[in-house]
Each structure stands twice: as C-alpha cells, then as structure tokens.
Design an enzyme around this catalytic site. Sequence first.
Site, PDB file in Angstrom:
ATOM      1  N   HIS A  54       0.848  -1.212   0.000  1.00  0.00           N
ATOM      2  CA  HIS A  54       0.000   0.000   0.000  1.00  0.00           C
ATOM      3  C   HIS A  54       0.875   1.252   0.000  1.00  0.00           C
ATOM      4  CE1 HIS A  54      -3.074  -2.591   2.364  1.00  0.00           C
ATOM      5  NE2 HIS A  54      -3.589  -2.397   1.158  1.00  0.00           N
ATOM      6  N   LYS A  81     -15.473  -7.847   3.201  1.00  0.00           N
ATOM      7  CA  LYS A  81     -14.574  -8.150   4.332  1.00  0.00           C
ATOM      8  C   LYS A  81     -15.241  -7.872   5.684  1.00  0.00           C
ATOM      9  CE  LYS A  81     -10.379  -7.228   1.724  1.00  0.00           C
ATOM     10  NZ  LYS A  81      -9.250  -6.304   1.507  1.00  0.00           N
ATOM     11  N   SER A 112      -2.882  -7.601   3.177  1.00  0.00           N
ATOM     12  CA  SER A 112      -3.123  -7.394   4.609  1.00  0.00           C
ATOM     13  C   SER A 112      -3.534  -8.707   5.274  1.00  0.00           C
ATOM     14  CB  SER A 112      -4.238  -6.372   4.820  1.00  0.00           C
ATOM     15  OG  SER A 112      -3.862  -5.125   4.313  1.00  0.00           O
ATOM     16  N   ARG A 150      -1.513  -6.270  -8.394  1.00  0.00           N
ATOM     17  CA  ARG A 150      -0.524  -7.304  -8.073  1.00  0.00           C
ATOM     18  C   ARG A 150      -0.596  -8.386  -9.158  1.00  0.00           C
ATOM     19  NH1 ARG A 150      -2.829  -8.209  -2.141  1.00  0.00           N
ATOM     20  NH2 ARG A 150      -4.645  -8.235  -3.491  1.00  0.00           N
TER      21      ARG A 150
HETATM   22  O1  PNS Z   1      -8.431  -2.883   0.031  1.00  0.00           O
HETATM   23  P1  PNS Z   1      -9.720  -3.364  -0.586  1.00  0.00           P
HETATM   24  O2  PNS Z   1     -10.569  -4.099   0.440  1.00  0.00           O
HETATM   25  O3  PNS Z   1      -9.521  -4.178  -1.832  1.00  0.00           O
HETATM   26  O4  PNS Z   1     -10.509  -2.035  -1.026  1.00  0.00           O
HETATM   27  C1  PNS Z   1     -11.772  -2.148  -1.645  1.00  0.00           C
HETATM   28  C2  PNS Z   1     -12.527  -0.819  -1.560  1.00  0.00           C
HETATM   29  C3  PNS Z   1     -12.709  -0.398  -0.106  1.00  0.00           C
HETATM   30  C4  PNS Z   1     -11.768   0.245  -2.338  1.00  0.00           C
HETATM   31  C5  PNS Z   1     -13.919  -1.075  -2.231  1.00  0.00           C
HETATM   32  O5  PNS Z   1     -14.613  -2.103  -1.560  1.00  0.00           O
HETATM   33  C6  PNS Z   1     -14.767   0.189  -2.310  1.00  0.00           C
HETATM   34  O6  PNS Z   1     -14.646   0.947  -3.245  1.00  0.00           O
HETATM   35  N1  PNS Z   1     -15.627   0.397  -1.283  1.00  0.00           N
HETATM   36  C7  PNS Z   1     -16.517   1.546  -1.238  1.00  0.00           C
HETATM   37  C8  PNS Z   1     -17.949   1.128  -1.615  1.00  0.00           C
HETATM   38  C9  PNS Z   1     -18.124   1.141  -3.122  1.00  0.00           C
HETATM   39  O7  PNS Z   1     -18.005   2.136  -3.778  1.00  0.00           O
HETATM   40  N2  PNS Z   1     -18.422  -0.065  -3.667  1.00  0.00           N
HETATM   41  C10 PNS Z   1     -18.641  -0.247  -5.080  1.00  0.00           C
HETATM   42  C11 PNS Z   1     -17.351  -0.508  -5.821  1.00  0.00           C
HETATM   43  S1  PNS Z   1     -17.677  -0.731  -7.541  1.00  0.00           S
END
Ligand code: PNS
Length: 184
Positions: A36, A60, A149, A111
Amino acid sequence: MNINTVKSKLPRTERISDFMRTVICPGSFDPITNGHLDIIERSSVLFDKVIATVMFNPAKKNNFCFSPEERAELIRRCTSHLPNVEVRVADGLLAEYAKECGAIAVVKGLRAMSDFEYEFQQAQLNKKLNSELETVFIDTKSENMYLSSSMVKQICELGGDISDFVPAAVRDDIVKRIMRGAEK
Ligand code: PNS
C-alpha cells in the site's frame, strides 16, 4: 478573454490550485502494508494531491483488526514524510466520494493477474456511477506481488516475522493488536 489569459493573470497560488490533480488511493488498509505504502508514495510523485482513504469493503465485513480511524492513524504515521498526502476515512460509494473530493482518478495497485478481474470490474462500475472518474493502475513492485493485509495478519497470528511486509513505524502496533486478538 480566453481561459488561459484569465489563468495567467491569477496569483501564482490560485494558478497552482487550478491545475491541482487530486487522486484517491482507497482501500481497507487493515492494516497498511509495504505494498500500500509503495502505491501511495508513487501516486504522490505522479499527482498533486493524494487522498489515501480508508473505505468499507462489504466483502470483508466482521473481519477487521483495526477500526477505520485506527487504520487511518497507522497510514498517517507511515506517510508523514509525504506533504501532498492526506489520510481520511469515508463511507458510502467511492464514485460519489470522488466527486466530493474533486478527484480526477482512483489509483489502485495491481498485483498478480488474479487482481485484474476484480479491479477491472470495480473500475467499470465506478465509471458507470461517475463518468468523469478514471481509474489508474500502478504495477506493484515485484517484492510486494504476493503481499496482502490478510496474509500479514495470518503470518503474524501464527508467530511469523512481519518486518519485511509492513512499514517499520507501525510494525509493533500491528504485532501487539494481532497477538492480543489471537489470545482471546
Ligand atoms: O483494500 P480493498 O478491500 O480491496 O478495497 C476495496 C474498496 C474499499 C476500495 C472497495 O470495496 C470500495 O470501493 N468500497 C466503497 C464502496 C463502493 O463504492 N463499492 C462499489 C465498488 S464498484
């Protein structure tokens, strides 16, 4: 008078902010890893302002070690050397949040190929929700290719050394929290 003439007559500070390219580095960051941090650092070189934002990933839920504010605090500690990086916590849709921030793009680290389908789907949906929002992918450094993570948490929980995987400034806090959780 055309727009460039107007801009050239503005005081220097306003001209700079006028061209400010703000991007968001979103994620769960539970906790921040070297992967990150590398993406945030490289984004801070490419763009004027980076808003690293702890957001909610519904996939998650119920599986977090740190509260959103705690995660943001860990990121702040690791990015204090980067003057154009701000750290926030946000709820709701990323596409809407990007509008509120005036961000031109979301920056994601890519990744192994396994990330691609998931990230591409999110990028497409975010674009559907906010047609002005771009997603920029930065290739992960090879040493961080298989880092996540959840792997850091697992290694730590089973007594492994996480020093190579997380920034030194937050290592002890992560170990303490995960070991405490493992004792319960
Ligand atoms: O580190 P992560 O868990 O891969 O991050 C994912 C994250 C938090 C960026 C994604 O779940 C997100 O954008 N969450 C906000 C809610 C949202 O907009 N969801 C629709 C995505 S198309």
